[in-house]
Motif scaffolding. Structure first.
Motif, PDB file in Angstrom:
ATOM      1  N   PHE A   1      11.824  -9.768 -31.147  1.00 30.22           N
ATOM      2  CA  PHE A   1      11.762  -8.522 -30.380  1.00 30.22           C
ATOM      3  C   PHE A   1      10.290  -8.193 -30.057  1.00 30.22           C
ATOM      4  O   PHE A   1       9.426  -8.238 -30.942  1.00 30.22           O
ATOM      5  CB  PHE A   1      12.410  -7.411 -31.205  1.00 30.22           C
TER       6      PHE A   1
ATOM      7  N   ILE B   1       8.713   1.461 -35.969  1.00 27.43           N
ATOM      8  CA  ILE B   1       7.974   0.187 -36.002  1.00 27.43           C
ATOM      9  C   ILE B   1       6.470   0.474 -35.889  1.00 27.43           C
ATOM     10  O   ILE B   1       5.650  -0.063 -36.641  1.00 27.43           O
ATOM     11  CB  ILE B   1       8.458  -0.732 -34.852  1.00 27.43           C
TER      12      ILE B   1
ATOM     13  N   SER C   1      13.982   3.425 -33.108  1.00 24.70           N
ATOM     14  CA  SER C   1      13.354   2.477 -34.042  1.00 24.70           C
ATOM     15  C   SER C   1      11.962   2.100 -33.562  1.00 24.70           C
ATOM     16  O   SER C   1      11.083   1.795 -34.371  1.00 24.70           O
ATOM     17  CB  SER C   1      14.205   1.214 -34.182  1.00 24.70           C
ATOM     18  N   ASP C   2      11.758   2.122 -32.256  1.00 26.76           N
ATOM     19  CA  ASP C   2      10.432   1.801 -31.713  1.00 26.76           C
ATOM     20  C   ASP C   2       9.348   2.641 -32.381  1.00 26.76           C
ATOM     21  O   ASP C   2       8.282   2.138 -32.722  1.00 26.76           O
ATOM     22  CB  ASP C   2      10.388   2.078 -30.198  1.00 26.76           C
TER      23      ASP C   2
ATOM     24  N   THR D   1      19.726   1.933 -35.480  1.00 23.78           N
ATOM     25  CA  THR D   1      19.442   2.807 -34.341  1.00 23.78           C
ATOM     26  C   THR D   1      20.725   3.382 -33.750  1.00 23.78           C
ATOM     27  O   THR D   1      21.790   2.764 -33.867  1.00 23.78           O
ATOM     28  CB  THR D   1      18.669   2.037 -33.256  1.00 23.78           C
TER      29      THR D   1
ATOM     30  N   TYR E   1       7.245  -5.445 -31.821  1.00 26.03           N
ATOM     31  CA  TYR E   1       6.435  -5.597 -33.035  1.00 26.03           C
ATOM     32  C   TYR E   1       4.989  -5.948 -32.651  1.00 26.03           C
ATOM     33  O   TYR E   1       4.038  -5.381 -33.185  1.00 26.03           O
ATOM     34  CB  TYR E   1       7.006  -6.688 -33.962  1.00 26.03           C
TER      35      TYR E   1
HETATM   36  C1  LIG Z   1      15.784  -5.666 -32.450  1.00 26.38           C
HETATM   37  C2  LIG Z   1      15.517  -4.342 -31.838  1.00 26.38           C
HETATM   38  N1  LIG Z   1      14.981  -3.374 -32.598  1.00 26.38           N
HETATM   39  C3  LIG Z   1      14.731  -2.150 -32.098  1.00 26.38           C
HETATM   40  C4  LIG Z   1      15.015  -1.849 -30.777  1.00 26.38           C
HETATM   41  C5  LIG Z   1      14.650  -0.495 -30.249  1.00 26.38           C
HETATM   42  O1  LIG Z   1      15.499   0.462 -30.731  1.00 26.38           O
HETATM   43  P1  LIG Z   1      15.322   2.002 -30.329  1.00 26.38           P
HETATM   44  O2  LIG Z   1      16.002   2.209 -29.024  1.00 26.38           O
HETATM   45  O3  LIG Z   1      15.972   2.719 -31.471  1.00 26.38           O
HETATM   46  O4  LIG Z   1      13.848   2.297 -30.236  1.00 26.38           O
HETATM   47  C6  LIG Z   1      15.567  -2.819 -29.952  1.00 26.38           C
HETATM   48  C7  LIG Z   1      15.848  -2.520 -28.539  1.00 26.38           C
HETATM   49  O5  LIG Z   1      16.078  -3.343 -27.712  1.00 26.38           O
HETATM   50  C8  LIG Z   1      15.827  -4.096 -30.496  1.00 26.38           C
HETATM   51  O6  LIG Z   1      16.348  -5.081 -29.739  1.00 26.38           O
END
Ligand SMILES: Cc1ncc(COP(=O)(O)O)c(C=O)c1O
Length: 347
Positions: free
Chosen positions: A105, A83, A79-80, A205, A108
């Motif tokens: 988080f 974003i 997801s990073d 994710t 962002y």
């Molecule tokens: C709210 C939130 N969104 C996204 C992520 C990141 O997800 P990903 O590992 O898929 O990049 C995290 C990771 O800690 C998170 O806490």
């Protein structure tokens, strides 16, 4: 549903011609063809060929699993990455801004800074709830995206779904609902809302409950026009073959994931009970995720003491309204035993 994507994304990107791999023109016949188009090493191994740029098989499986159409699903390197991509795609540097709701988080803000995009902060209430009227009063024409992680990180609570829906209905930009911890939550996912709200993007994710943090795979669910747009601006082979295979087999093992989630939720309850009996823990915030936020007498001291005992937790005390807190992930039962034992000894 009538939807004008040009209202949301940077205009120069709408004109972009995406990179085309020759193989995309011969879809489905790869097995029968001699592949001399991509300068790969022809000697067979698990990964000598480029992966499917559109991840068709994986998207078919995920769309069946999540109850969406394949064209409502985009995959990212965690997801990073998404974003960062959505900020790049929707916000003009030095002109537009994103809206974040601290404590929230951290990525962002980092991603907005990376792209030279402004950041508007509208705090959660002191009980860590959405303040919808404050958000709507604060936003301007240049506020392009609001990021709403629910369950929230670092506070671990989920937001009220009615408040969230009001925000989506009344905000004229994009609302990204980040459901990284949804498998642990007593709230349902908002994925089905993408049919009603074209300005909603839901992220999930494989990194948390699904147990594939090391594989890096994020899912974004949205109106098909958004997804088509993201497919045009993405790197051609953004999801690697090893990750695709790991995700395909994980989707078949949902019974096991559910069992692990159940176990983590029961461990969460056990930890909450144990924390209540530790004198220097002043508050254990209600959790709807696989971690717990606690407030204690001195977070820096307790953090250091845990490190000295070989336990790493997160100290989010610099976040708004998180003074003297620690965020603790739910570990294996024996790891949680050790945590409780160390905390009891410190008190
Ligand atoms: C709210 C939130 N969104 C996204 C992520 C990141 O997800 P990903 O590992 O898929 O990049 C995290 C990771 O800690 C998170 O806490």
């Amino acid at each position: 549903m009538k939807f004008d994507i040009s209202k949301y994304v940077r205009s120069h990107l709408l004109l972009l011609s995406p990179y085309q791999s020759a193989r995309q023109e011969y879809e489905g016949n790869e097995q029968a063809m001699i592949l001399l188009d991509a300068n790969e090493n022809p000697y067979n191994s698990e990964v000598n060929r480029y992966p499917d740029p559109m991840q068709k098989e994986l998207k078919t499986r995920i769309s069946q699993w999540k109850g969406v159409d394949e064209n409502q699903l985009y995959l990212s390197n965690g997801s990073d990455e998404f974003i960062s991509q959505i900020i790049m795609a929707c916000c003009e540097p030095a002109q537009d801004e994103i809206v974040i709701l601290p404590p929230t988080f951290g990525m962002y803000k980092v991603a907005a800074k990376l792209h030279g995009v402004g950041i508007r902060e509208v705090p959660l209430t002191t009980s860590f709830e959405l303040d919808v009227s404050a958000i709507l009063e604060s936003v301007t024409k240049t506020s392009k995206i609001i990021f709403v992680p629910t369950p929230n990180n670092p506070t671990a609570n989920s937001f009220d779904l009615n408040a969230l829906e009001t925000l989506i209905q009344k905000f004229s930009g994009i609302v990204v609902v980040d459901e990284a911890y949804v498998e642990f939550s007593s709230n349902p996912s908002t994925i089905s809302w993408i049919k009603k709200y074209p300005n909603l993007i839901v992220c999930q994710t494989f990194s948390k409950a699904q147990g594939l943090a090391g594989a890096r795979l994020g899912m974004a669910f949205a109106h098909s026009d958004f997804i088509a747009f993201f497919n045009r601006i993405k790197a051609p082979y953004n999801i690697n073959s090893l990750t695709i295979n790991a995700a395909l087999s994980k989707i078949k093992q949902q019974d096991k994931v559910e069992e692990q989630v159940k176990q983590m939720l029961s461990e969460r309850q056990r930890l909450e009970k144990a924390f209540a009996s530790i004198p220097f823990i002043e508050n254990c915030f209600p959790s709807d995720a696989n971690f717990i936020l606690i407030r204690l007498d001195d977070s820096n001291l307790r953090y250091q003491q845990l490190i000295e005992n070989g336990i790493v937790v997160r100290n989010p005390s610099k976040n708004l309204n998180c003074e003297n807190t620690l965020r603790i992930s739910i570990g294996l039962p024996e790891e949680n035993d050790r945590l409780i034992e160390v905390l009891k000894r410190l008190s």
